[in-house]
Design a protein around this motif. Structure first.
Motif, PDB file in Angstrom:
ATOM      1  N   ASP A 109      33.911  38.254  40.211  1.00 39.00           N
ATOM      2  CA  ASP A 109      32.959  38.484  41.292  1.00 39.00           C
ATOM      3  C   ASP A 109      31.879  39.426  40.753  1.00 39.00           C
ATOM      4  O   ASP A 109      32.019  40.645  40.779  1.00 39.00           O
ATOM      5  CB  ASP A 109      33.671  39.101  42.492  1.00 39.00           C
ATOM      6  CG  ASP A 109      32.744  39.361  43.671  1.00 39.00           C
ATOM      7  OD1 ASP A 109      31.505  39.343  43.500  1.00 39.00           O
ATOM      8  OD2 ASP A 109      33.264  39.604  44.776  1.00 39.00           O
ATOM      9  N   SER A 121      28.930  40.336  41.728  1.00 41.39           N
ATOM     10  CA  SER A 121      28.324  41.275  42.662  1.00 41.39           C
ATOM     11  C   SER A 121      29.205  42.516  42.814  1.00 41.39           C
ATOM     12  O   SER A 121      28.722  43.655  42.761  1.00 41.39           O
ATOM     13  CB  SER A 121      28.117  40.597  44.009  1.00 41.39           C
ATOM     14  OG  SER A 121      27.642  41.518  44.960  1.00 41.39           O
ATOM     15  N   HIS A 122      30.497  42.296  42.996  1.00 42.32           N
ATOM     16  CA  HIS A 122      31.446  43.404  43.121  1.00 42.32           C
ATOM     17  C   HIS A 122      31.510  44.204  41.824  1.00 42.32           C
ATOM     18  O   HIS A 122      31.522  45.443  41.841  1.00 42.32           O
ATOM     19  CB  HIS A 122      32.821  42.865  43.502  1.00 42.32           C
ATOM     20  CG  HIS A 122      33.815  43.927  43.786  1.00 42.32           C
ATOM     21  ND1 HIS A 122      34.972  44.055  43.085  1.00 42.32           N
ATOM     22  CD2 HIS A 122      33.808  44.946  44.688  1.00 42.32           C
ATOM     23  CE1 HIS A 122      35.647  45.089  43.530  1.00 42.32           C
ATOM     24  NE2 HIS A 122      34.972  45.645  44.507  1.00 42.32           N
ATOM     25  N   GLU A 135      28.601  46.499  41.554  1.00 39.47           N
ATOM     26  CA  GLU A 135      28.749  47.671  42.425  1.00 39.47           C
ATOM     27  C   GLU A 135      29.615  48.741  41.762  1.00 39.47           C
ATOM     28  O   GLU A 135      29.288  49.932  41.796  1.00 39.47           O
ATOM     29  CB  GLU A 135      29.366  47.265  43.760  1.00 39.47           C
ATOM     30  CG  GLU A 135      28.458  46.440  44.643  1.00 39.47           C
ATOM     31  CD  GLU A 135      29.183  45.931  45.879  1.00 39.47           C
ATOM     32  OE1 GLU A 135      30.259  46.485  46.229  1.00 39.47           O
ATOM     33  OE2 GLU A 135      28.679  44.984  46.502  1.00 39.47           O
ATOM     34  N   ILE A 136      30.721  48.322  41.173  1.00 40.04           N
ATOM     35  CA  ILE A 136      31.617  49.269  40.496  1.00 40.04           C
ATOM     36  C   ILE A 136      30.899  49.919  39.316  1.00 40.04           C
ATOM     37  O   ILE A 136      30.957  51.136  39.126  1.00 40.04           O
ATOM     38  CB  ILE A 136      32.909  48.563  40.031  1.00 40.04           C
ATOM     39  CG1 ILE A 136      33.703  48.067  41.235  1.00 40.04           C
ATOM     40  CG2 ILE A 136      33.760  49.501  39.174  1.00 40.04           C
ATOM     41  CD1 ILE A 136      34.813  47.123  40.877  1.00 40.04           C
ATOM     42  N   TYR A 157      44.108  46.723  40.084  1.00 40.48           N
ATOM     43  CA  TYR A 157      43.755  45.447  40.706  1.00 40.48           C
ATOM     44  C   TYR A 157      44.937  44.498  40.724  1.00 40.48           C
ATOM     45  O   TYR A 157      45.766  44.489  39.821  1.00 40.48           O
ATOM     46  CB  TYR A 157      42.580  44.807  39.955  1.00 40.48           C
ATOM     47  CG  TYR A 157      41.312  45.596  40.165  1.00 40.48           C
ATOM     48  CD1 TYR A 157      40.408  45.235  41.147  1.00 40.48           C
ATOM     49  CD2 TYR A 157      41.050  46.726  39.414  1.00 40.48           C
ATOM     50  CE1 TYR A 157      39.273  45.974  41.374  1.00 40.48           C
ATOM     51  CE2 TYR A 157      39.916  47.477  39.631  1.00 40.48           C
ATOM     52  CZ  TYR A 157      39.029  47.090  40.609  1.00 40.48           C
ATOM     53  OH  TYR A 157      37.917  47.839  40.838  1.00 40.48           O
ATOM     54  N   ALA A 184      40.244  50.204  48.746  1.00 39.68           N
ATOM     55  CA  ALA A 184      38.838  50.635  48.732  1.00 39.68           C
ATOM     56  C   ALA A 184      38.660  52.055  48.211  1.00 39.68           C
ATOM     57  O   ALA A 184      37.689  52.353  47.523  1.00 39.68           O
ATOM     58  CB  ALA A 184      38.245  50.509  50.134  1.00 39.68           C
ATOM     59  N   GLY A 231      43.010  42.147  45.497  1.00 44.32           N
ATOM     60  CA  GLY A 231      41.919  43.098  45.281  1.00 44.32           C
ATOM     61  C   GLY A 231      42.456  44.474  44.949  1.00 44.32           C
ATOM     62  O   GLY A 231      43.473  44.607  44.283  1.00 44.32           O
ATOM     63  N   GLU A 253      37.840  52.706  44.548  1.00 41.64           N
ATOM     64  CA  GLU A 253      36.522  52.323  44.030  1.00 41.64           C
ATOM     65  C   GLU A 253      35.407  53.194  44.607  1.00 41.64           C
ATOM     66  O   GLU A 253      34.243  52.991  44.308  1.00 41.64           O
ATOM     67  CB  GLU A 253      36.220  50.861  44.356  1.00 41.64           C
ATOM     68  CG  GLU A 253      37.142  49.897  43.677  1.00 41.64           C
ATOM     69  CD  GLU A 253      36.789  48.458  43.999  1.00 41.64           C
ATOM     70  OE1 GLU A 253      37.068  47.614  43.147  1.00 41.64           O
ATOM     71  OE2 GLU A 253      36.241  48.174  45.086  1.00 41.64           O
TER      72      GLU A 253
END
Length: 135
Positions: free
Chosen positions: A49, A51-52, A55-56, A13, A20, A17, A23
């Motif tokens: 973040d 939410s992100h 997801e991870i 990171y 993609a 960011g 991840e």
């Protein structure tokens, strides 16, 4: 057969960011294929973040039997530790190792070990604990 490792560390990171593909579920499958039996993946991710981050964590939880998180600082990095070990180390073992490491390097391993919290237990793993309670 892929080369296998006891430990794989990812810190991909930066301010913009992460790529993609680093991840993606396929990437975590590939990493898992390179772990030796009992090996662990340590993934440093950006935690501001939520939410992100969720997801991870969900992608990693689908691939690995055990998933732990260590929040480094509030609204900052989160270190995710994942593996296929049928049973993570016991609390006493983890704390003893952390104390031993503190004699070798000037880092607060014991404090970090106490902050480690389990997100996805394996079949024989310890129960879920909150971030402020040692497990």
């Amino acid at each position: 057969h892929p080369e296998r490792f006891d430990l794989i560390v990812q810190d991909a990171y930066h301010a913009d960011g992460v790529a993609a593909h680093l991840e993606a579920a396929a990437y975590y499958r590939a990493l898992e294929a390179h772990l030796a039996p009992g090996g662990w993946l340590v993934n440093n991710v950006w935690g501001s973040d939520r939410s992100h981050l969720n997801e991870i964590q969900a992608r990693m939880a689908r691939q690995f039997a055990n998933l732990f998180a260590l929040s480094v600082r509030s609204n900052s990095n989160v270190i995710l530790v994942a593996g296929q070990a049928p049973k993570p180390p016991k609390t006493a073992t983890l704390l003893n190792r952390a104390q031993s490491l503190e004699h070798q390097a000037p880092l607060e391993f014991t404090a970090l070990a106490r902050k480690l919290r389990q997100l996805r237990p394996g079949p024989l793993a310890l129960g879920v604990v909150d971030a402020d309670t040692p497990f």
